[in-house]
Design a protein around this motif. Structure first.
Motif, PDB file in Angstrom:
ATOM      1  N   PHE A   1      32.238  33.575  47.462  1.00  0.00           N
ATOM      2  CA  PHE A   1      32.467  34.683  48.386  1.00  0.00           C
ATOM      3  C   PHE A   1      32.229  35.993  47.655  1.00  0.00           C
ATOM      4  N   GLN A   2      32.180  37.055  48.425  1.00  0.00           N
ATOM      5  CA  GLN A   2      32.120  38.388  47.837  1.00  0.00           C
ATOM      6  C   GLN A   2      33.198  39.253  48.480  1.00  0.00           C
ATOM      7  N   ALA A   3      33.636  40.224  47.735  1.00  0.00           N
ATOM      8  CA  ALA A   3      34.641  41.178  48.222  1.00  0.00           C
ATOM      9  C   ALA A   3      34.468  42.449  47.393  1.00  0.00           C
ATOM     10  N   TRP A   4      35.254  43.456  47.735  1.00  0.00           N
ATOM     11  CA  TRP A   4      35.217  44.718  46.987  1.00  0.00           C
ATOM     12  C   TRP A   4      36.629  45.109  46.581  1.00  0.00           C
ATOM     13  N   ALA A   5      36.720  45.779  45.431  1.00  0.00           N
ATOM     14  CA  ALA A   5      38.004  46.290  44.951  1.00  0.00           C
ATOM     15  C   ALA A   5      37.819  47.746  44.543  1.00  0.00           C
ATOM     16  N   ARG A   6      38.785  48.580  44.922  1.00  0.00           N
ATOM     17  CA  ARG A   6      38.723  50.003  44.561  1.00  0.00           C
ATOM     18  C   ARG A   6      39.973  50.400  43.786  1.00  0.00           C
ATOM     19  N   GLY A   7      39.748  50.960  42.631  1.00  0.00           N
ATOM     20  CA  GLY A   7      40.830  51.500  41.830  1.00  0.00           C
ATOM     21  C   GLY A   7      40.368  52.795  41.182  1.00  0.00           C
ATOM     22  N   TYR A   8      41.127  53.247  40.206  1.00  0.00           N
ATOM     23  CA  TYR A   8      40.811  54.532  39.572  1.00  0.00           C
ATOM     24  C   TYR A   8      40.962  54.411  38.065  1.00  0.00           C
ATOM     25  N   LEU A   9      40.093  55.120  37.389  1.00  0.00           N
ATOM     26  CA  LEU A   9      40.185  55.276  35.941  1.00  0.00           C
ATOM     27  C   LEU A   9      40.569  56.721  35.671  1.00  0.00           C
TER      28      LEU A   9
END
Length: 866
Positions: free
Chosen positions: A110-118
């Protein structure tokens, strides 16, 4: 999740603990390189904002809908200059078990997306190296980075120049069974590491590659160390020298070695160590940087040399055909064998490692300790990388052959005075991916193989994890993609090694590579003519790997049987055949070498009957245009006459008899030709095949780019180094090209293509009309300039070299085309592809055209055109 850090120090970098997740979405086996992200239809994940009420279509989820969720980092470790975080994502709401019951392992991808911050906690901008283990694609502050580090090599991390504050990081998560496995709950775990740069030039000391000391002698003079330009300007390395007594070092390439901003390259050098051998050495790398005021800068690195005995498995280095320094593990014949044998040369037992294993690991180097007295040289090639670069295929198998060719130099270097090596006699073995590599060796190099032992190996790329989850496409598109992988479909090539002894072994409880693969290959061998009783041993209740898997009683008996009788090459059967997928990949069978096929995108076949009474070979051919007889044929096996498709041909006498070709005319007749001009007019040798033919380079890659395309050129260079450890030099598109041995990659943008060395342009630009594609019948198809239009294709260069062109009408089209640079196996890149913006969400289904070139570089009629 608690972040671990030293409370006494201030943190310059750290990741957000909470990440926004969106998924899962459908993705097929190795489809991501084509795009195939459904969120791109909405402008891409980077354009979406997280809010609870949003829902998106997905066939994997209940009710066909997915929504946003959040996930805490599994771990994060920070110090004053670096942060390393692990993020694990799963979707328990999906009925994976039912999907797998219908679609097998392909449903667990499967594919998915993740969003975070540096976050950069500093007063001044910082230069960051960003490692992305098990990630193929990410965006940082809305800038795309494609290629990532899918196998966690950490060889060529991108260099980011970031201001103080928070920076958005969007990571595309791709669960790939070939990498992660198909057992257990479907999850994907990635690791991110951000580290503050320590200077302009980084020398990656832990990956310094030097031969072992063997009985007081350096096994090989070839050495290499990765270097990376972490500055904003160009860096020139001008010298490497030794600071240690009785040790000398010097650059192998003509100085300077240039690095573009953010570029990583291997620095090859020669090393000499005099007796008495020192235990450690120090080297100084001297360089200049365009942004530094000092004229000369330097870095000192130190390395402890490893000492081995001549009969123990040890590391020696050599040059890969591309010019990079590679290594293998070698075990010379034991003292007992040296005393026993009377032959002047001994064969080689090749053992090909499985995916993810370093040849220098304890697991690999001691894999055959249980059989210390084999009458052979034991060789553990690396294939350049732990994943063998490309499954022991084009790049990886070239490394195998370079390792074999390097043994005579080792013999000279260490002063070995006992039985030499027969580089043309191989007993090939391998486990898992190495077992698959053994099938490749059997089907593509049969004339060198005295026996083969594929252990727990899968039959082919397509046979391992099916491709049925790809975005639905015109069947001609699917055919073109699969056709570009035909050289690795070993099930179709069984007849190529008729007459060669094969022993298979597989565990019945193998949950990594199902025993079906070995059972199926054994059945296919049994259905083929003249296979000498293919032996299959299935070990009851044994798993994929266990201690001693390559030295079971059955295998040890087979090794001894093949090697103790002189390891003679098996007698050529009275009837044999050869199936040709791509002449560039295939060596001789029975001394017969096919040079060209009539239609390159179809299989070729030659069936041979050796009539001893007539001293003739009777050949029946299908789709074969040109072939020759190898000069390695012995005088006793040389036929006096060939009867090819009922055309009788007497072979010329004398020592030059093999410097000719058998050529089929348009009318179907055959004749003998000594004319070599066809090589200057037609496609041949290393130029043949789909896009991965660019990997058959003799020397480093040359990447031509403009200022506008430098980011893409850097991505290309980074991915070549990351996945193949390949070296590439970036030059200006308008620079005058001096003689260059290697293949060239040209990156173009806008209304102009880089100039071609060929008079015939199958793909070209008409500045006022669009991209033109010319078929072999002279017909033209013009694709009007539009957003997202791009192309990737091959062009000929002199002396049998090849150029890969990556072009985009705009940045979007260029990004889509650049994704198709050969990098991961199984992607399936034909000779050319003209991509559209739709590829971003439709994958290969969104292309305008794709297919193959003929022998004159014209587009074949069978190619797909929308």
């Amino acid at each position: 999740m608690a972040t671990k850090h030293n409370s006494k120090t201030s943190l310059l970098v750290n990741f957000s603990n909470t990440w926004d997740i969106l998924g899962p979405f459908q993705i097929g086996t190795r489809e991501a390189s084509w795009g195939a992200d459904p969120l791109e239809f909405l402008g891409g994940f980077r354009a979406l904002q997280s809010f609870p009420g949003a829902a998106y279509k997905s066939p994997l989820a209940p009710n066909g809908l997915v929504s946003w969720s959040s996930q805490q980092l599994e771990t994060q470790t920070c110090n004053s200059t670096a942060a390393e975080a692990v993020l694990t994502v799963g979707f328990p709401q999906v009925d994976w078990r039912f999907l797998q019951s219908v679609y097998g392992w392909t449903a667990l991808q499967f594919q998915a997306w993740a969003r975070g911050y540096l976050e950069i906690s500093a007063d001044l901008p910082q230069t960051i190296t960003f490692c992305t283990d098990n990630v193929l694609e990410f965006w940082a502050d809305d800038k795309q980075y494609f290629g990532g580090d899918f196998y966690a090599y950490r060889r060529a991390p991108p260099v980011l120049h970031l201001a103080a504050g928070k920076h958005k990081v969007d990571v595309r998560l791709i669960r790939d069974v070939r990498v992660i496995g198909g057992i257990g709950e479907p999850k994907i775990s990635i690791k991110l590491k951000a580290e503050v740069s320590k200077g302009l030039l980084a020398v990656v000391e832990p990956k310094l590659l030097i031969s072992d000391i063997v009985d007081g002698t350096l096994a090989s003079p070839f050495a290499s160390v990765p270097v990376r330009n972490e500055g904003a300007g160009w860096v020139d390395i001008v010298e490497i020298e030794s600071l240690t007594e009785r040790c000398t070092a010097g650059m192998r390439e003509k100085a300077p070695l240039r690095l573009a901003p953010g570029q990583s390259r291997p620095l090859p050098f020669s090393l000499s160590v005099q007796s008495p051998v020192t235990k450690s050495i120090c080297l100084k790398v001297t360089y200049t940087a365009s942004e530094a005021s000092e004229s000369l800068l330097s870095i000192v690195i130190c390395h402890n040399l490893i000492v081995r005995t001549v009969h123990s498995p040890h590391k020696y280095t050599y040059l890969h055909p591309s010019g990079i320094v590679s290594y293998a593990i070698l075990r010379a014949p034991s003292d007992k064998v040296v005393c026993e044998v009377t032959r002047s040369k001994l064969p080689i037992l090749l053992n090909l490692h499985g995916a993810g294993l370093e040849a220098d690991s304890e697991q690999v180097r001691h894999m055959l300790d249980a059989v210390p007295d084999l009458h052979a040289w034991v060789l553990f090639p690396t294939g350049v990388t732990p994943w063998s670069s490309d499954d022991w295929h084009t790049w990886g198998f070239a490394d195998v052959e370079a390792a074999v060719a390097g043994i005579p130099a080792w013999i000279k270097n260490v002063g070995w005075n006992w039985p030499s090596v027969d580089v043309d006699k191989w007993l090939v073995s391998g486990h898992s991916n190495g077992g698959q590599g053994t099938w490749y060796a059997l089907t593509h190099r049969p004339d060198k193989i005295v026996g083969a032992v594929p252990v727990s190996g899968y039959s082919s790329i397509q046979g391992y994890v099916p491709y049925q989850m790809w975005t639905e496409a015109d069947p001609r598109v699917t055919l073109a993609v699969q056709n570009s992988l035909r050289s690795f479909r070993h099930e179709l090539l069984i007849s190529n090694f008729n007459g060669i002894s094969v022993l298979q072994q597989h565990g019945s409880a193998d949950d990594n590579v199902p025993a079906f693969h070995s059972r199926r290959m054994n059945q296919l061998m049994s259905l083929s003519n003249d296979v000498p009783h293919p032996v299959y041993v299935e070990l009851n209740d044994r798993s994929h790997w266990f201690d001693g898997v390559m030295s079971t009683a059955h295998l040890c008996e087979f090794y001894s049987k093949i090697l103790s009788n002189g390891a003679e090459l098996p007698q050529l059967p009275g009837r044999f055949s050869i199936v040709i997928t791509n002449p560039a990949d295939m060596a001789s069978r029975g001394g017969l070498v096919v040079d060209q096929l009539i239609t390159p995108d179809q299989l070729g076949k030659v069936e041979v009957v050796r009539d001893t009474a007539m001293e003739a070979w009777i050949l029946s051919t299908f789709n074969v245009l040109r072939f020759h007889l190898s000069s390695t044929l012995t005088s006793t096996s040389v036929p006096q006459k060939l009867i090819v498709d009922k055309w009788a041909l007497n072979l010329p006498l004398g020592h030059r008899k093999f410097e000719c070709w058998l050529v089929r005319s348009e009318e179907g007749s055959w004749h003998i030709s000594n004319d070599r001009t066809w090589m200057t007019q037609q496609r041949y040798g290393a130029q043949l095949g789909p896009l991965d033919s660019i990997l058959r380079t003799s020397g480093r890659f040359l990447i031509q780019s403009s200022k506008e395309t430098l980011d893409t050129a850097l991505q290309v260079s980074r991915n070549l180094f990351q996945y193949f450890a390949a070296d590439s030099e970036i030059i200006d598109l308008d620079a005058t090209l001096a003689f260059h041995q290697g293949n060239i990659i040209s990156v173009g943008l806008g209304c102009e293509l880089p100039p071609s060395a060929s008079w015939f342009h199958s793909v070209d630009l008409l500045a006022d009309r669009g991209l033109v594609m010319r078929k072999c019948n002279g017909q033209e198809r013009i694709f009007q300039f539009e957003e997202g239009l791009g192309a990737i294709f091959l062009r000929p260069l002199p002396l049998g070299r090849v150029e890969l062109v990556i072009w985009g009408y705009d940045c979007c089209g260029l990004r889509l085309a650049a994704r198709l640079l050969p990098m991961l196996t199984g992607v399936g890149q034909p000779d050319f592809s003209i991509v559209s913006r739709r590829c971003a969400w439709e994958g290969a289904a969104g292309v305008h055209a794709m297919g193959s070139f003929d022998n004159s570089w014209g587009v074949l009629e069978t190619s797909f055109v929308s």
